[in-house]
Design an enzyme around this catalytic site. Structure first.
Site, PDB file in Angstrom:
ATOM      1  N   SER A 136      44.506  34.490  40.772  1.00 21.07           N
ATOM      2  CA  SER A 136      43.905  35.592  41.508  1.00 21.07           C
ATOM      3  C   SER A 136      43.665  35.090  42.928  1.00 21.07           C
ATOM      4  O   SER A 136      42.959  34.103  43.124  1.00 21.07           O
ATOM      5  CB  SER A 136      42.582  35.973  40.836  1.00 21.07           C
ATOM      6  OG  SER A 136      41.915  36.948  41.596  1.00 21.07           O
ATOM      7  N   LYS A 162      48.057  37.733  41.274  1.00 24.61           N
ATOM      8  CA  LYS A 162      47.186  38.902  41.466  1.00 24.61           C
ATOM      9  C   LYS A 162      46.605  38.802  42.864  1.00 24.61           C
ATOM     10  O   LYS A 162      46.124  37.742  43.260  1.00 24.61           O
ATOM     11  CB  LYS A 162      46.090  38.885  40.404  1.00 24.61           C
ATOM     12  CG  LYS A 162      44.824  39.664  40.725  1.00 24.61           C
ATOM     13  CD  LYS A 162      43.958  39.773  39.464  1.00 24.61           C
ATOM     14  CE  LYS A 162      42.481  39.707  39.770  1.00 24.61           C
ATOM     15  NZ  LYS A 162      41.672  39.727  38.528  1.00 24.61           N
ATOM     16  N   LYS A 164      43.929  40.707  45.712  1.00 28.53           N
ATOM     17  CA  LYS A 164      42.801  41.619  45.798  1.00 28.53           C
ATOM     18  C   LYS A 164      43.111  42.665  46.858  1.00 28.53           C
ATOM     19  O   LYS A 164      43.670  42.338  47.919  1.00 28.53           O
ATOM     20  CB  LYS A 164      41.540  40.848  46.188  1.00 28.53           C
ATOM     21  CG  LYS A 164      41.073  39.868  45.119  1.00 28.53           C
ATOM     22  CD  LYS A 164      40.483  40.613  43.921  1.00 28.53           C
ATOM     23  CE  LYS A 164      39.807  39.645  42.959  1.00 28.53           C
ATOM     24  NZ  LYS A 164      39.140  40.353  41.846  1.00 28.53           N
ATOM     25  N   ASP A 189      44.091  43.981  42.306  1.00 31.38           N
ATOM     26  CA  ASP A 189      42.751  44.231  41.755  1.00 31.38           C
ATOM     27  C   ASP A 189      41.866  44.795  42.863  1.00 31.38           C
ATOM     28  O   ASP A 189      41.661  44.148  43.895  1.00 31.38           O
ATOM     29  CB  ASP A 189      42.166  42.913  41.222  1.00 31.38           C
ATOM     30  CG  ASP A 189      40.816  43.091  40.526  1.00 31.38           C
ATOM     31  OD1 ASP A 189      40.310  44.231  40.476  1.00 31.38           O
ATOM     32  OD2 ASP A 189      40.277  42.083  40.025  1.00 31.38           O
ATOM     33  N   GLU A 214      44.265  46.844  38.795  1.00 36.32           N
ATOM     34  CA  GLU A 214      43.025  46.549  38.071  1.00 36.32           C
ATOM     35  C   GLU A 214      41.830  47.251  38.700  1.00 36.32           C
ATOM     36  O   GLU A 214      41.618  47.166  39.911  1.00 36.32           O
ATOM     37  CB  GLU A 214      42.828  45.022  38.080  1.00 36.32           C
ATOM     38  CG  GLU A 214      41.680  44.528  37.226  1.00 36.32           C
ATOM     39  CD  GLU A 214      41.605  42.983  37.221  1.00 36.32           C
ATOM     40  OE1 GLU A 214      42.610  42.321  37.571  1.00 36.32           O
ATOM     41  OE2 GLU A 214      40.538  42.455  36.890  1.00 36.32           O
ATOM     42  N   ASP A 239      38.634  46.370  34.010  1.00 33.88           N
ATOM     43  CA  ASP A 239      37.858  45.128  33.999  1.00 33.88           C
ATOM     44  C   ASP A 239      36.378  45.528  33.896  1.00 33.88           C
ATOM     45  O   ASP A 239      35.837  45.644  32.785  1.00 33.88           O
ATOM     46  CB  ASP A 239      38.177  44.337  35.291  1.00 33.88           C
ATOM     47  CG  ASP A 239      37.331  43.085  35.494  1.00 33.88           C
ATOM     48  OD1 ASP A 239      36.401  42.838  34.708  1.00 33.88           O
ATOM     49  OD2 ASP A 239      37.586  42.330  36.467  1.00 33.88           O
ATOM     50  N   LYS A 263      36.771  39.502  29.787  1.00 36.14           N
ATOM     51  CA  LYS A 263      36.002  38.381  30.326  1.00 36.14           C
ATOM     52  C   LYS A 263      34.879  38.073  29.350  1.00 36.14           C
ATOM     53  O   LYS A 263      34.106  38.963  28.985  1.00 36.14           O
ATOM     54  CB  LYS A 263      35.419  38.740  31.697  1.00 36.14           C
ATOM     55  CG  LYS A 263      36.457  38.794  32.805  1.00 36.14           C
ATOM     56  CD  LYS A 263      35.839  39.150  34.127  1.00 36.14           C
ATOM     57  CE  LYS A 263      36.900  39.183  35.220  1.00 36.14           C
ATOM     58  NZ  LYS A 263      36.405  39.877  36.435  1.00 36.14           N
ATOM     59  N   GLY A 291      38.838  35.839  34.911  1.00 32.75           N
ATOM     60  CA  GLY A 291      38.063  34.684  35.344  1.00 32.75           C
ATOM     61  C   GLY A 291      36.959  35.117  36.280  1.00 32.75           C
ATOM     62  O   GLY A 291      37.003  36.206  36.861  1.00 32.75           O
TER      63      GLY A 291
HETATM   64  O1  OSB Z   1      37.578  41.057  39.308  1.00 34.54           O
HETATM   65  O2  OSB Z   1      38.629  39.539  38.299  1.00 34.54           O
HETATM   66  C1  OSB Z   1      37.757  39.875  39.105  1.00 34.54           C
HETATM   67  C2  OSB Z   1      36.247  36.764  40.730  1.00 34.54           C
HETATM   68  C3  OSB Z   1      34.931  37.148  40.867  1.00 34.54           C
HETATM   69  C4  OSB Z   1      34.568  38.406  40.467  1.00 34.54           C
HETATM   70  C5  OSB Z   1      35.512  39.291  39.928  1.00 34.54           C
HETATM   71  C6  OSB Z   1      36.822  38.894  39.774  1.00 34.54           C
HETATM   72  C7  OSB Z   1      37.201  37.624  40.220  1.00 34.54           C
HETATM   73  C8  OSB Z   1      38.558  37.150  40.197  1.00 34.54           C
HETATM   74  C9  OSB Z   1      38.743  35.662  40.202  1.00 34.54           C
HETATM   75  O3  OSB Z   1      39.541  37.856  40.295  1.00 34.54           O
HETATM   76  C10 OSB Z   1      39.343  35.122  38.964  1.00 34.54           C
HETATM   77  C11 OSB Z   1      39.283  33.622  38.993  1.00 34.54           C
HETATM   78  O4  OSB Z   1      40.137  33.031  39.633  1.00 34.54           O
HETATM   79  O5  OSB Z   1      38.376  33.051  38.361  1.00 34.54           O
HETATM   80 MG    MG Z   2      38.905  42.240  38.220  1.00 35.16          MG
END
Ligand code: OSB
Ligand code: MG
Length: 369
Positions: A136, A162, A164, A189, A214, A239, A263, A291
């Site tokens: 991510s 992924k 953001k 995402d 996402e 999510d 998660k 994560g």
């Molecule tokens: O939406 O998946 C998410 C990190 C913090 C809060 C929300 C998210 C995330 C990530 C990071 O996308 C995932 C990671 O690398 O741990």
């Molecule tokens: Mg997410």
């Protein structure tokens, strides 16, 4: 299993690279670790709440209070038949799944260690020995920096990327990424940054054959997502809005998503994660492990979770070195050249704790019981 003592530790760890989502930028993590003790053995869990109540309602400080004042007293001194008892014992607490889940996961780790088996086998996992990994990548200061980071992660072998997105950093950014990397497995995402009024705009993303989008809409919404999904070709992955197996049932019934990110913390631990996994599997909905910028403890728990059968898509679980100069476990979590993490056979979560290092970064500690 009688829980004699629970120690909470708050550790502070700077990220090697800031992480930015639609709700903000993080440079440093403040993480609560949970150590449960019974008959000379310890089990460890991690609370995955952020530093602020922006992803969901929880944050580091709220988790501490919920654990100390509400969740831990429910399990302390009690003879538990299994770690599976913890979720129902704390179910009278509304929300705060991450706080509850950190305790629950620690007790699963304890149970696995007591029985001398790996955590992944204790929770019914082990469907695969190599966990497929994606990364991510947060919002960057420029598209050039984003492209360079994607290139680096692809070279490291990660199986999907992924990125953001948020209003102002979406269609044009995805277009640039697709032009540069036409055939990679790519997804976006939004962390709840849009509303149904943006449906026409989000439809432009269909052009880029993303694996999924996402959580485009509100953190607590399922119904609008169903309406949006009917307008999109790209599958929606939920999510934030899936906190229980029941939510997954409702989302699936309404056709609100084609995939679900599970998660551990968001759903309150392994018990509910497994139930959610089973609901999705029965409906033919693939899942993957999300994560929350975890330290080694939470990361190792995620690896165990992702070994359940229906975790068929690469998750956001990746190598320790992407986050930390030094992780709190030994060895750190590493990925092979094919972008997978191997399950380990040691009892419990499978890695050794670096106690000296943990002590050196602990800013607060409290033992209950
Ligand atoms: O939406 O998946 C998410 C990190 C913090 C809060 C929300 C998210 C995330 C990530 C990071 O996308 C995932 C990671 O690398 O741990
Ligand atoms: Mg997410």
């Amino acid at each position: 299993m009688k829980i004699e003592r629970v120690t909470l530790r708050r550790i502070r760890m700077p990220l090697v690279h800031f992480f930015e989502t639609s709700f903000g930028r993080t440079y440093q993590r403040d993480i609560v670790l949970v150590e449960v003790s019974s008959e000379g053995l310890s089990g460890w869990g991690e609370v995955t709440a952020g530093e602020n109540p922006f992803y969901n309602e929880e944050w580091t400080e709220s988790a501490w209070m919920i654990l100390r004042d509400y969740a831990i007293p429910r399990v302390l001194g009690r003879d538990l038949a299994s770690a599976g008892d913890v979720y129902p014992l704390t179910a009278h607490i509304r929300g705060h799944n991450m706080a509850r889940g950190g305790l629950e996961a620690a007790i699963w780790d304890l149970e696995a260690r007591r029985d001398g088996v790996p955590l992944w086998s204790k929770i019914g996992g082990g469907a695969r020995r190599q966990i497929p990994c994606g990364v991510s990548i947060g919002i960057q200061d420029s598209v050039e920096e984003l492209l360079a980071l994607i290139e680096k992660e692809l070279e490291a072998g990660y199986q999907r990327i992924k990125i953001k997105i948020k209003p102002g950093w979406d269609v044009n950014v995805v277009r640039r990424v697709r032009e540069r990397f036409p055939s990679i497995r790519l997804m976006a995402d939004a962390n709840s940054a849009y509303t149904l009024a943006d449906a026409e705009h989000l439809r432009k993303l269909d052009e880029f054959y993303l694996m999924m989008i996402e959580q485009p809409l509100a953190h607590d919404d399922i119904i609008d997502h169903a309406q949006l999904q009917a307008l999109l070709e790209t599958p929606i992955c939920l999510d934030e809005s899936i906190r229980t197996a029941h939510h997954a049932q409702q989302a699936i019934r309404l056709h609100a998503c084609g995939m679900i990110n599970i998660k551990l913390g968001r759903v309150g631990g392994f018990g509910e994660a497994k139930r959610l996994h089973d609901v999705a599997q029965a409906a033919g909905i693939p899942v993957w492990c999300g994560g929350m910028l975890e330290s080694g403890v939470g990361r190792a728990h995620n690896v165990a979770l992702a070994s359940l059968e229906n975790f068929v898509l690469p998750g956001d679980v990746s190598a320790s070195r992407r986050y930390w100069k030094r992780d709190i476990i030994q060895p750190p979590v590493e990925t092979a050249a094919d972008g997978t993490i191997a399950l380990r056979d040691e009892p419990g979560f499978g890695y050794a704790l670096d106690h000296d290092f943990i002590r050196s970064i602990t800013v607060r500690e409290e033992t209950v019981g």
